[in-house]
Enzyme design. Structure first.
Site, PDB file in Angstrom:
ATOM      1  N   GLY A   1      73.258  41.343  44.665  1.00  0.00           N
ATOM      2  CA  GLY A   1      72.660  40.917  45.920  1.00  0.00           C
ATOM      3  C   GLY A   1      71.145  40.927  45.930  1.00  0.00           C
ATOM      4  O   GLY A   1      70.510  39.994  46.419  1.00  0.00           O
TER       5      GLY A   1
ATOM      6  N   ALA B   1      67.757  45.605  40.009  1.00  0.00           N
ATOM      7  CA  ALA B   1      68.831  45.832  39.037  1.00  0.00           C
ATOM      8  C   ALA B   1      70.022  44.973  39.429  1.00  0.00           C
ATOM      9  O   ALA B   1      70.181  44.612  40.593  1.00  0.00           O
ATOM     10  CB  ALA B   1      69.255  47.303  39.008  1.00  0.00           C
TER      11      ALA B   1
ATOM     12  N   ILE C   1      73.055  45.792  39.779  1.00  0.00           N
ATOM     13  CA  ILE C   1      74.009  46.448  40.685  1.00  0.00           C
ATOM     14  C   ILE C   1      73.490  46.629  42.111  1.00  0.00           C
ATOM     15  O   ILE C   1      74.256  46.971  43.008  1.00  0.00           O
ATOM     16  CB  ILE C   1      74.464  47.820  40.145  1.00  0.00           C
ATOM     17  CG1 ILE C   1      73.290  48.781  40.026  1.00  0.00           C
ATOM     18  CG2 ILE C   1      75.213  47.667  38.852  1.00  0.00           C
ATOM     19  CD1 ILE C   1      73.700  50.236  39.908  1.00  0.00           C
ATOM     20  N   TYR C   2      72.203  46.420  42.323  1.00  0.00           N
ATOM     21  CA  TYR C   2      71.665  46.631  43.671  1.00  0.00           C
ATOM     22  C   TYR C   2      72.267  45.654  44.662  1.00  0.00           C
ATOM     23  O   TYR C   2      72.398  44.475  44.383  1.00  0.00           O
ATOM     24  CB  TYR C   2      70.148  46.485  43.688  1.00  0.00           C
ATOM     25  CG  TYR C   2      69.360  47.555  42.968  1.00  0.00           C
ATOM     26  CD1 TYR C   2      69.952  48.713  42.496  1.00  0.00           C
ATOM     27  CD2 TYR C   2      68.004  47.401  42.768  1.00  0.00           C
ATOM     28  CE1 TYR C   2      69.221  49.683  41.838  1.00  0.00           C
ATOM     29  CE2 TYR C   2      67.250  48.372  42.119  1.00  0.00           C
ATOM     30  CZ  TYR C   2      67.868  49.515  41.652  1.00  0.00           C
ATOM     31  OH  TYR C   2      67.125  50.470  41.015  1.00  0.00           O
ATOM     32  N   ALA C   3      72.611  46.176  45.825  1.00  0.00           N
ATOM     33  CA  ALA C   3      73.126  45.387  46.953  1.00  0.00           C
ATOM     34  C   ALA C   3      74.424  44.665  46.616  1.00  0.00           C
ATOM     35  O   ALA C   3      74.526  43.448  46.710  1.00  0.00           O
ATOM     36  CB  ALA C   3      72.078  44.409  47.459  1.00  0.00           C
TER      37      ALA C   3
END
Length: 120
Positions: A58, A50, A52-54
C-alpha cells in the site's frame, strides 16, 4: 536542509528523511499527497518505505501514484524479505525471491529504479 553522504554509496540525502509507513494505511491518498509534496518542498530527499507497509504494498502504491515527475527529486529506499503472502511463498532473501520482490516494488512505485534496496 542539510545534505549528507549516505555512507560510501555515492548517494547524497537530506539529514531528515520521511518514513512512509503510514501512507495507504493511516493516511489517505490526498493527505499522503500533501505530506509528500510538502516534504519535497522543504528539501527532504530521503523517502523510506517497504513492500509490507500498509497491507502488503500500500505505501509503495501511494508513493508511485503521487510522485510522478517528482520521483527524480528524491532518493527512494524500500525494503523486502518480510512475508508478502499468507502461505509463506513470498518472503526471504533467496535470489529468486529478491528478483520477484524488486520487480513487484518497481511496478507499485511506478519507477524503473530504486536508489536503496534493503533486506528488512
Amino acid at each position: 536542509m542539510e545534505i549528507r553522504n549516505l555512507g560510501g554509496s555515492g548517494l547524497r540525502v537530506s539529514a531528515v528523511g520521511l518514513g512512509c509507513n503510514n501512507f495507504g494505511q493511516r493516511t489517505d491518498l490526498e493527505t499522503s499527497r500533501k505530506v509528500i509534496h510538502k516534504a519535497i518542498d522543504l528539501g527532504i530527499t530521503l523517502f523510506d518505505t517497504a513492500d509490507i507497509y500498509a497491507g502488503m504494498g500500500g505505501s509503495e502504491t501511494v508513493l508511485g501514484t503521487v510522485l510522478g515527475n517528482r520521483r527524480k527529486d528524491i532518493v527512494l529506499a524500500t525494503k523486502f524479505s518480510k512475508p508478502m503472502a499468507t502461505d509463506g511463498t513470498k518472503q526471504g532473501a533467496s535470489r529468486r525471491y529478491i528478483m520477484s520482490a524488486v520487480e513487484a516494488s518497481l511496478t507499485r512505485l511506478k519507477t524503473d529504479y530504486i536508489d536503496l534496496y534493503q533486506q528488512h
